[in-house]
Write a protein that holds these residues in place. Structure first.
Motif, PDB file in Angstrom:
ATOM      1  N   LEU A 224      46.176  42.571  36.800  1.00  8.59           N
ATOM      2  CA  LEU A 224      46.590  42.968  38.140  1.00  8.59           C
ATOM      3  C   LEU A 224      46.784  41.735  39.011  1.00  8.59           C
ATOM      4  N   VAL A 225      47.880  41.717  39.729  1.00 10.67           N
ATOM      5  CA  VAL A 225      48.224  40.607  40.610  1.00 10.67           C
ATOM      6  C   VAL A 225      48.562  41.196  41.974  1.00 10.67           C
ATOM      7  N   GLU A 226      48.065  40.553  43.045  1.00 10.29           N
ATOM      8  CA  GLU A 226      48.348  41.085  44.383  1.00 10.29           C
ATOM      9  C   GLU A 226      49.808  40.916  44.753  1.00 10.29           C
TER      10      GLU A 226
ATOM     11  N   ARG B 247      40.808  35.676  50.586  1.00  6.95           N
ATOM     12  CA  ARG B 247      39.678  35.488  49.666  1.00  6.95           C
ATOM     13  C   ARG B 247      38.478  34.817  50.358  1.00  6.95           C
ATOM     14  N   GLY B 248      38.673  34.406  51.610  1.00  5.75           N
ATOM     15  CA  GLY B 248      37.611  33.698  52.325  1.00  5.75           C
ATOM     16  C   GLY B 248      36.505  34.610  52.820  1.00  5.75           C
TER      17      GLY B 248
ATOM     18  N   ASP C  12      38.081  46.330  37.697  1.00  4.19           N
ATOM     19  CA  ASP C  12      36.845  45.840  38.333  1.00  4.19           C
ATOM     20  C   ASP C  12      36.971  44.370  38.722  1.00  4.19           C
ATOM     21  N   ARG C  13      37.583  43.582  37.851  1.00  7.32           N
ATOM     22  CA  ARG C  13      37.760  42.150  38.158  1.00  7.32           C
ATOM     23  C   ARG C  13      38.604  41.966  39.404  1.00  7.32           C
TER      24      ARG C  13
ATOM     25  N   GLN D 262      37.349  40.104  42.769  1.00  4.47           N
ATOM     26  CA  GLN D 262      37.895  38.790  43.109  1.00  4.47           C
ATOM     27  C   GLN D 262      38.909  38.808  44.254  1.00  4.47           C
ATOM     28  N   PHE D 263      39.574  39.947  44.454  1.00  2.00           N
ATOM     29  CA  PHE D 263      40.582  39.968  45.517  1.00  2.00           C
ATOM     30  C   PHE D 263      40.470  41.153  46.467  1.00  2.00           C
TER      31      PHE D 263
END
Length: 327
Positions: free
Chosen positions: A265-267, A311-312, A220-221, A225-226
Motif C-alpha cells: 500500500l502506498v499513499e 509522519r511527524g 497493519d503496516r 507507519q502512515f
C-alpha cells in the motif's frame, strides 16, 4: 508456273477499332473526372468524409470537429450500464479513460486522399469512411471498473480508508471479482458501439475468482507507519511566508488515499482536491526549479511537503516547508 502474287491485306476488324476508341474515351473521361474531383475539393476535410455516420467533410478542420462534437457529444459522455455478478452499476466514460478524440480523428480525416475511387466518387456524392480515434487509458479504466463494481463482487482488496477523524483498515477477502483484462476489452467495445449508435445496452462484465493481493499484515503496516500518524493531528504547509493548515476532521480525508503497488500500500494525494483546499494561499510565491526557471507553487509541491509532515509527531515535524530556492 504462276507468278507469286502478293496477298491482299486482311480487312481491318471494325469491332476492334471501336473497342480501342471506347477504351480511350473511358480513360480520357476518367482522367477528366479525377482532375475535376481534385480541383473541386479544396476543403481541409474532403467532401463525403464520414465518421461514425456523421458527415464531417467539405470544410475546415475546426468545422469538422464542431460537427463531430455536436452530433456525438451526448453519446460520448453518456454513462455505460454494466452488470457485475447480477448487480447493475453505471460507469462514467470521462472518469474511466474512455473518450472520442475529435481533434485526432479530424486530423486523420483531413489527410489528402488521392485514391481515384474516392476522388471521383466525391463528384457523385460518394462516401469516404474514416475510423474514429478512441484511445483507452487501460489503467484508468481498470481502476474505474473496480470503483463502479463496488460491492457487486464478493472479493475485497486490502486497503485503508480515510474518514473524518480516523483511518479505517479494510482487510482483504477472497471471492468473485471483475476480470480486469476481459472487462476492459468488453467495456471499450461497448463504449464504441454506444458512441456510434447511441446505445450499447447493458454490458455483462466478466468475473473471476480472485484473492486479495494485499495481506492483512500489509494493511497493519500501512496503518502503523502512515495512516494513523497522518490522521493524528493537523499538518501545516508553508511557502514564501504563507501557510495553510490541513486537519484530519475535514481536509485530510478528502485528499488522502491508498493504492496497491506490487502488493504494497502506498499513499496517494488527490491533487485536484488539494488545489481547491489551498486555493489562492500561495499566490505570488515562486519556486526556483532545477532548470533555473521560477514557477508558481503546484499541487505536487504541496503534496510532497505533506508526505513528510504527515509522519511527524511534534508541531515542528508536522510543518511541511516548500523550499522556494532550488539551491
Amino acid at each position: 508456273m504462276q507468278p507469286n502474287v502478293p496477298k491482299a491485306p486482311a480487312p481491318k476488324k471494325k469491332g476492334r477499332n471501336k473497342l480501342v476508341l471506347l477504351a480511350g474515351l473511358v480513360v480520357v473521361l476518367g482522367c477528366g473526372a479525377y482532375g475535376a474531383g481534385l480541383l473541386m475539393n479544396h476543403a481541409d476535410v474532403p467532401k463525403g468524409t464520414t465518421v461514425l455516420g456523421v458527415d464531417v467533410g467539405g470544410g475546415t478542420r475546426d468545422e469538422a470537429v464542431k460537427k463531430l462534437d455536436a452530433a456525438l457529444g451526448e453519446r460520448v459522455n453518456k454513462p455505460l450500464k454494466l452488470t457485475v455478478g447480477g448487480e447493475q452499476v453505471t460507469l462514467k466514460p470521462d472518469q474511466a479513460g474512455l473518450t472520442l478524440d475529435s481533434q485526432a480523428t479530424v486530423r486523420e480525416a483531413a489527410g489528402s486522399d488521392y485514391n481515384p475511387v474516392s476522388v471521383i466518387g466525391g463528384l457523385f456524392g460518394g462516401e469516404r469512411v474514416v475510423e474514429p480515434v478512441m484511445p483507452v487509458d487501460e489503467e484508468k479504466l481498470a481502476a474505474a471498473l473496480e470503483r463502479s463494481a463496488g460491492g457487486a463482487g464478493s472479493a475485497k482488496e486490502g486497503t485503508v480508508k480515510f474518514e473524518p477523524g480516523k483511518a479505517v483498515p479494510v482487510y482483504g477477502k477472497a471471492g468473485k471479482g471483475i476480470d480486469a483484462e476481459k472487462s476492459s476489452s468488453a467495456v471499450a467495445e461497448a463504449y464504441k458501439k454506444q458512441v456510434e449508435t447511441g446505445s450499447a445496452g447493458t454490458v455483462a462484465v466478466p468475473v473471476t475468482n480472485r484473492k486479495p493481493t494485499v495481506s492483512n499484515a500489509e494493511v497493519d503496516r500501512f496503518m502503523k507507519q502512515f495512516a494513523k500518524p497522518a490522521m493524528s493531528a493537523n499538518v501545516t504547509i508553508t511557502a514564501g511566508g504563507k501557510s495553510i493548515p490541513l486537519g484530519p476532521a475535514k481536509s485530510l480525508p478528502q485528499v488522502l488515499g491508498a493504492k496497491v503497488v506490487n502488493g504494497k500500500l502506498v499513499e496517494t494525494y488527490d491533487l485536484e482536491t488539494l488545489k481547491q483546499l489551498y486555493g489562492n494561499t500561495f499566490d505570488g510565491v515562486l519556486i526556483q526549479r532545477g532548470n533555473g526557471k521560477k514557477t508558481p507553487v503546484q499541487p505536487t509541491d504541496v503534496a510532497q511537503a505533506m508526505g513528510k509532515a504527515l509522519r511527524g509527531k511534534t508541531t515542528a515535524e508536522r510543518t511541511g516547508v516548500i523550499e522556494t530556492n532550488a539551491n
